[in-house]
Write a protein that holds these residues in place. Structure first.
Motif, PDB file in Angstrom:
ATOM      1  N   PRO A   1     -12.177  17.110  15.552  1.00 21.36           N
ATOM      2  CA  PRO A   1     -13.554  16.999  15.039  1.00 21.36           C
ATOM      3  C   PRO A   1     -13.666  16.600  13.573  1.00 21.36           C
ATOM      4  CG  PRO A   1     -12.907  19.288  15.076  1.00 21.36           C
ATOM      5  CD  PRO A   1     -11.738  18.533  15.639  1.00 21.36           C
ATOM      6  N   THR A   2     -12.527  16.285  12.904  1.00 22.82           N
ATOM      7  CA  THR A   2     -12.565  15.896  11.498  1.00 22.82           C
ATOM      8  C   THR A   2     -13.411  14.647  11.293  1.00 22.82           C
ATOM      9  OG1 THR A   2     -10.350  16.833  11.219  1.00 22.82           O
ATOM     10  CG2 THR A   2     -11.143  15.375   9.487  1.00 22.82           C
ATOM     11  N   VAL A   3     -13.310  13.703  12.233  1.00 24.68           N
ATOM     12  CA  VAL A   3     -14.096  12.467  12.121  1.00 24.68           C
ATOM     13  C   VAL A   3     -15.585  12.779  12.051  1.00 24.68           C
ATOM     14  CG1 VAL A   3     -14.763  10.342  13.320  1.00 24.68           C
ATOM     15  CG2 VAL A   3     -12.363  11.054  13.280  1.00 24.68           C
TER      16      VAL A   3
ATOM     17  N   TYR B   1       0.858  -1.180   0.000  1.00 26.66           N
ATOM     18  CA  TYR B   1       0.000   0.000   0.000  1.00 26.66           C
ATOM     19  C   TYR B   1       0.893   1.229   0.000  1.00 26.66           C
ATOM     20  CZ  TYR B   1       1.094  -0.210   4.996  1.00 26.66           C
ATOM     21  OH  TYR B   1       1.758  -0.280   6.180  1.00 26.66           O
ATOM     22  N   THR B   2       0.301   2.397  -0.184  1.00 28.51           N
ATOM     23  CA  THR B   2       1.056   3.656  -0.248  1.00 28.51           C
ATOM     24  C   THR B   2       0.603   4.579   0.858  1.00 28.51           C
ATOM     25  OG1 THR B   2       1.268   3.481  -2.655  1.00 28.51           O
ATOM     26  CG2 THR B   2       1.629   5.658  -1.671  1.00 28.51           C
ATOM     27  N   LEU B   3       1.560   5.161   1.567  1.00 23.49           N
ATOM     28  CA  LEU B   3       1.251   6.200   2.553  1.00 23.49           C
ATOM     29  C   LEU B   3       1.421   7.558   1.910  1.00 23.49           C
ATOM     30  CD1 LEU B   3       2.995   5.023   5.872  1.00 23.49           C
ATOM     31  CD2 LEU B   3       0.580   4.825   5.256  1.00 23.49           C
ATOM     32  N   LEU B   4       0.419   8.416   2.094  1.00 26.48           N
ATOM     33  CA  LEU B   4       0.484   9.766   1.525  1.00 26.48           C
ATOM     34  C   LEU B   4       0.289  10.797   2.629  1.00 26.48           C
ATOM     35  CD1 LEU B   4       0.668  11.426  -1.138  1.00 26.48           C
ATOM     36  CD2 LEU B   4      -1.841  11.453  -1.150  1.00 26.48           C
ATOM     37  N   PRO B   5       1.260  11.705   2.838  1.00 33.01           N
ATOM     38  CA  PRO B   5       1.083  12.757   3.857  1.00 33.01           C
ATOM     39  C   PRO B   5       0.086  13.805   3.385  1.00 33.01           C
ATOM     40  CG  PRO B   5       3.169  13.066   2.700  1.00 33.01           C
ATOM     41  CD  PRO B   5       2.586  11.776   2.194  1.00 33.01           C
TER      42      PRO B   5
ATOM     43  N   LEU C   1      -9.465  13.267   0.812  1.00 38.52           N
ATOM     44  CA  LEU C   1     -10.439  12.178   0.747  1.00 38.52           C
ATOM     45  C   LEU C   1     -11.473  12.454  -0.337  1.00 38.52           C
ATOM     46  CD1 LEU C   1     -10.734   9.586   2.562  1.00 38.52           C
ATOM     47  CD2 LEU C   1     -12.634  10.759   3.658  1.00 38.52           C
ATOM     48  N   ARG C   2     -11.963  13.682  -0.382  1.00 38.44           N
ATOM     49  CA  ARG C   2     -12.986  14.039  -1.370  1.00 38.44           C
ATOM     50  C   ARG C   2     -12.443  14.027  -2.792  1.00 38.44           C
ATOM     51  NH1 ARG C   2     -15.841  19.115   1.938  1.00 38.44           N
ATOM     52  NH2 ARG C   2     -17.179  17.804   3.280  1.00 38.44           N
ATOM     53  N   GLN C   3     -11.181  14.375  -2.940  1.00 35.52           N
ATOM     54  CA  GLN C   3     -10.560  14.411  -4.270  1.00 35.52           C
ATOM     55  C   GLN C   3     -10.029  13.053  -4.705  1.00 35.52           C
ATOM     56  OE1 GLN C   3      -7.577  17.425  -3.694  1.00 35.52           O
ATOM     57  NE2 GLN C   3      -9.088  19.041  -3.312  1.00 35.52           N
ATOM     58  N   ALA C   4     -10.281  12.032  -3.903  1.00 36.30           N
ATOM     59  CA  ALA C   4      -9.875  10.651  -4.195  1.00 36.30           C
ATOM     60  C   ALA C   4      -8.361  10.488  -4.274  1.00 36.30           C
ATOM     61  CB  ALA C   4     -10.541  10.163  -5.481  1.00 36.30           C
ATOM     62  N   ARG C   5      -7.618  11.369  -3.610  1.00 39.53           N
ATOM     63  CA  ARG C   5      -6.156  11.190  -3.537  1.00 39.53           C
ATOM     64  C   ARG C   5      -5.801  10.110  -2.525  1.00 39.53           C
ATOM     65  NH1 ARG C   5      -3.301  15.435  -1.691  1.00 39.53           N
ATOM     66  NH2 ARG C   5      -5.046  16.730  -1.028  1.00 39.53           N
ATOM     67  N   ILE C   6      -6.702   9.852  -1.586  1.00 40.29           N
ATOM     68  CA  ILE C   6      -6.534   8.753  -0.643  1.00 40.29           C
ATOM     69  C   ILE C   6      -7.836   7.948  -0.591  1.00 40.29           C
ATOM     70  CG2 ILE C   6      -4.799   9.923   0.768  1.00 40.29           C
ATOM     71  CD1 ILE C   6      -7.013  10.604   2.780  1.00 40.29           C
ATOM     72  N   ASP C   7      -7.696   6.676  -0.302  1.00 40.46           N
ATOM     73  CA  ASP C   7      -8.870   5.804  -0.174  1.00 40.46           C
ATOM     74  C   ASP C   7      -9.333   5.715   1.275  1.00 40.46           C
ATOM     75  OD1 ASP C   7      -8.889   4.827  -2.994  1.00 40.46           O
ATOM     76  OD2 ASP C   7      -6.923   4.049  -2.389  1.00 40.46           O
TER      77      ASP C   7
ATOM     78  N   ASN D   1      -8.915  20.284   7.303  1.00 39.97           N
ATOM     79  CA  ASN D   1      -9.417  20.563   5.954  1.00 39.97           C
ATOM     80  C   ASN D   1      -8.601  19.888   4.859  1.00 39.97           C
ATOM     81  OD1 ASN D   1     -11.531  22.169   6.896  1.00 39.97           O
ATOM     82  ND2 ASN D   1     -10.298  24.024   6.876  1.00 39.97           N
ATOM     83  N   SER D   2      -7.290  19.812   5.033  1.00 40.37           N
ATOM     84  CA  SER D   2      -6.455  19.195   4.000  1.00 40.37           C
ATOM     85  C   SER D   2      -6.701  17.686   3.928  1.00 40.37           C
ATOM     86  CB  SER D   2      -4.974  19.487   4.253  1.00 40.37           C
ATOM     87  OG  SER D   2      -4.555  18.967   5.506  1.00 40.37           O
TER      88      SER D   2
END
Length: 346
Positions: free
Chosen positions: A201-203, A173-177, A188-194, A182-183
């Motif tokens: 409170p992000t959750v 798998y790939t880890l992406l910082p 997640l919304r831009q599908a850069r991460i699955d 907001n970032s």
């Protein structure tokens, strides 16, 4: 005659003493200056995160001032950056994950945690709703991109450990910082991460918007032990051992202020706690913030003490994935001390 001379001698001494007293009283008293407390800079690894709530709440409640301290809180988006500031001498202490003290000792730096805020990480692995049907556990992350706050951060080590326990090695798998808040949401919304690891409170924001679902929850002791195999102390206050040795009064004051805040967290409702926080921390959706805070309350310790089974669990995670720690001897007794919190009166 001798009696008269003796009487005159006593009278003369008395007169001289009275005269000296009057002269001393007439002199202006030396000015008394209150000691100005030394400025203490504390770097927080993401001051908006609820796992680090005790930092800002202590300031808001005035507990630093009550302890006779002059504290300024600064913020870095990830714990790695806060650690660098500490080693460079830019700050006197850091509020970040306890695991940094283990990593630093392995690299020859003596740093100690003196107050434990979080008995568990408070981290949650969230999976994008679009991928939720195919990623039902960490065993399904093969070939996927997973978001972490930063490479070499606590979230990266925890993510790798969770995947390994599920039978998935780091090569699959790939880890992406992607940072936090907001970032993280944007990635997640831009599908850069699955999927990826984040905190409140992000959750709660992602759950409310429907963009993601919970995959692994480490916001309470039971779920954390199930995920990691033990208690995992995380958010904490740590400083270089040399500073603690030369500033015991300041360290004691910080412990006193933060333990007082931890007690406040366990004796007040989420609504009462939220009322103490600045508006820009809560945001436009107060109900969401309160909901996120309720979910976070089980993460906090009551007394700031290190859980007995915590350090070995953290070392086990780091030994597997932190190249600085792997194969090195680490004396866990030198990575924390309960000395200062033990001295805080009930």
């Amino acid at each position: 005659m001798n009696r008269l001379l003796a009487w005159l001698s006593r009278a003369l001494r008395a007169a001289l003493a009275a005269s000296l007293t009057l002269c001393l009283a007439a002199q202006p008293a030396a000015p008394v200056h209150a000691a100005t407390p030394e400025k203490i800079l504390i770097m927080v690894g993401g001051i908006d995160k609820l796992i680090y709530l005790p930092a800002k709440l202590t300031e808001q409640l005035g507990y630093f001032r009550d302890a006779g301290l002059d504290v300024e809180l600064l913020s870095q988006p990830a714990g790695v950056g806060a650690e660098d500031e500490l080693l460079a001498g830019g700050v006197q202490a850091v509020i970040g994950f306890y695991d940094h003290t283990i990593d630093l000792q392995a690299r020859g730096q003596e740093v100690k945690t003196i107050v434990v805020f979080g008995q568990v990480p408070g981290e949650v692995t969230m999976v994008a709703t679009r991928a939720a049907d195919s990623i039902r556990s960490m065993a399904d992350v093969k070939g996927r991109t997973l978001g972490v706050t930063g490479l070499g951060s606590s979230t990266s080590f925890l993510t790798q450990y969770l995947a390994q326990r599920a039978g998935v090695p780091p090569t699959q798998y790939t880890l992406l910082p992607v940072g936090a808040d907001n970032s993280f949401i944007a990635a997640l919304r831009q599908a850069r991460i699955d999927a990826g690891m984040t905190t409140e409170p992000t959750v709660s924001r992602l759950l409310k918007s429907g963009d993601a679902r919970v995959l692994v929850d480490m916001r309470n002791v039971e779920a954390t032990r199930a995920a990691l195999g033990g208690t995992y102390p995380a958010a904490s206050l740590y400083a270089q051992s040399t500073w603690l040795d030369t500033h015991p009064q300041e360290a004691a004051g910080l412990a006193r202020a933060f333990v007082r805040t931890l007690r406040y967290l366990h004796t007040h409702s989420a609504e009462e706690i939220a009322a103490q926080m600045p508006t820009d921390y809560i945001g436009n959706d107060k109900a969401l913030y309160v909901r996120a805070l309720k979910a976070s309350l089980p993460t906090y310790t009551v007394d700031g003490k290190m859980p007995a089974d915590g350090p070995p669990t953290v070392l086990k995670v780091l030994t597997g994935f932190n190249p600085s720690v792997k194969g090195r001897h680490v004396d866990l007794s030198r990575t924390f001390t309960n000395q200062f919190v033990n001295d805080v009166r009930p």
